[in-house]
Design a protein around this motif. Structure first.
Motif, short mmCIF file in Angstrom:
data_model
loop_
_atom_site.label_atom_id
_atom_site.label_comp_id
_atom_site.label_asym_id
_atom_site.label_seq_id
_atom_site.Cartn_x
_atom_site.Cartn_y
_atom_site.Cartn_z
N UNK A 165 0.84 -1.20 0.00
CA UNK A 165 0.00 0.00 0.00
C UNK A 165 0.87 1.24 0.00
N UNK A 166 0.29 2.34 -0.46
CA UNK A 166 0.97 3.62 -0.34
C UNK A 166 0.98 4.03 1.13
N UNK A 167 1.96 4.86 1.49
CA UNK A 167 2.16 5.21 2.90
C UNK A 167 0.97 5.94 3.50
N UNK A 168 0.23 6.70 2.68
CA UNK A 168 -0.88 7.46 3.26
C UNK A 168 -2.20 6.69 3.24
N UNK A 169 -2.18 5.42 2.87
CA UNK A 169 -3.39 4.60 2.97
C UNK A 169 -3.74 4.39 4.44
N UNK A 170 -5.03 4.33 4.74
CA UNK A 170 -5.48 4.08 6.10
C UNK A 170 -6.39 2.85 6.12
N UNK A 171 -6.57 2.32 7.33
CA UNK A 171 -7.33 1.10 7.52
C UNK A 171 -8.17 1.23 8.79
N UNK A 172 -9.29 0.52 8.84
CA UNK A 172 -10.08 0.47 10.07
C UNK A 172 -11.03 -0.70 10.01
N UNK A 173 -11.12 -1.40 11.14
CA UNK A 173 -12.15 -2.42 11.30
C UNK A 173 -13.35 -1.70 11.92
N UNK A 174 -14.15 -1.12 11.07
CA UNK A 174 -15.20 -0.20 11.51
C UNK A 174 -16.50 -0.89 11.88
N UNK A 175 -16.54 -2.21 11.84
CA UNK A 175 -17.80 -2.93 12.04
C UNK A 175 -18.48 -2.59 13.37
#
Length: 257
Positions: free
Chosen positions: A121-131
């Protein structure tokens, strides 16, 4: 006729499957799920395909399930019963899968990233387990995500739903690399070239090996693993690889272009 949401292309032994539904952040709508599953089946069945790259258009890799379709739906109608097939296809694909993220992933999108063999991924990609923040459980994706993540991080991120960056994703095992946007293509291409050097049957068997439960002790597994190893040494593919090494030439399965 509905416009295609997933594109499929093969070049040099690599099948690129591209999510192209930027209007809803590549959310897993019924149409996208069906087309993605069909593309994965097509790549699996094509002997010319050595590696699969899961790509996307737009600024977001995948936002997870399409909540507009899920709103008001009864049990079994939200795609929850279909999505496991896609994760299973990615996880068990005999061809290595590389996930390429030029932007964020959420929920089910992270499940696909985890199901891939390699993820960049690119460095500024973000992630979240928002469930949990919408009152649901990250149940299905846990089957691909939890084998990748260290336990402390999994508890924190599954329970809080907090956003985290690509550097954290690398540190907890979700990504292989976080790179500058200008380096994304070359980094993925480097992984693809390396994967294509492996024997097709050997790669498939090694993927299966990596997913097996570990024996309680090495001694419990030596007999089975010895049989597997000797079988491949004696196989046509193994003998071709050994001969090619001795003759200082690429084996027959290595792409020439």
């Amino acid at each position: 006729m509905a416009e295609e949401l997933v594109h499929y292309a093969v070049a040099g032994g690599t099948a690129t499957i591209t999510l192209d539904s930027p209007h809803n952040r590549n959310a897993l709508s019924a149409q996208l799920r069906a087309e993605l599953s069909a593309g994965l089946t097509r790549a699996r069945d094509d002997d010319a395909v050595r590696v699969i790259v899961l790509d996307h258009t737009g600024p977001v890799f995948c936002a997870g399930m399409d909540l507009k379709e899920a709103r008001g739906a009864g049990a079994g109608d939200q795609g929850v019963n279909e999505f496991p097939r896609i994760l299973e296809q990615l996880w068990t694909s005999p061809k290595p899968v590389v996930a390429k993220l030029a932007g964020p992933a959420r929920a089910g999108g992270i499940g696909m990233v985890a199901a891939a063999d390699i993820a960049v991924a690119v460095k500024d990609a973000t992630f979240a387990f928002s469930e949990v923040r919408i009152g649901v459980v990250p149940a299905v994706i846990s089957l691909t995500v939890l084998p990748r993540l260290n336990a402390r991080a999994a508890h924190e991120l599954f329970l809080t739903g907090d956003k985290f960056d690509a550097a954290r994703a690398v540190s907890i095992g979700l990504l292989n690399a976080a790179v500058d946007p200008a380096d994304l293509d070359s980094t993925v291409d480097g992984y693809v070239r390396a994967l294509a050097l492996g024997g097709p049957r050997a790669l498939a068997a090694t993927k299966e090996l990596l997913s097996r439960p570990r024996p309680a002790t090495p001694a419990d597994g030596f007999a089975e693993m010895t049989a597997l190893s000797t079988g491949f040494f004696a196989s046509e593919e193994g003998q071709e690889g050994i001969t090619a090494f001795a003759q200082k030439r690429p084996p027959s399965w290595v792409p020439t272009t």
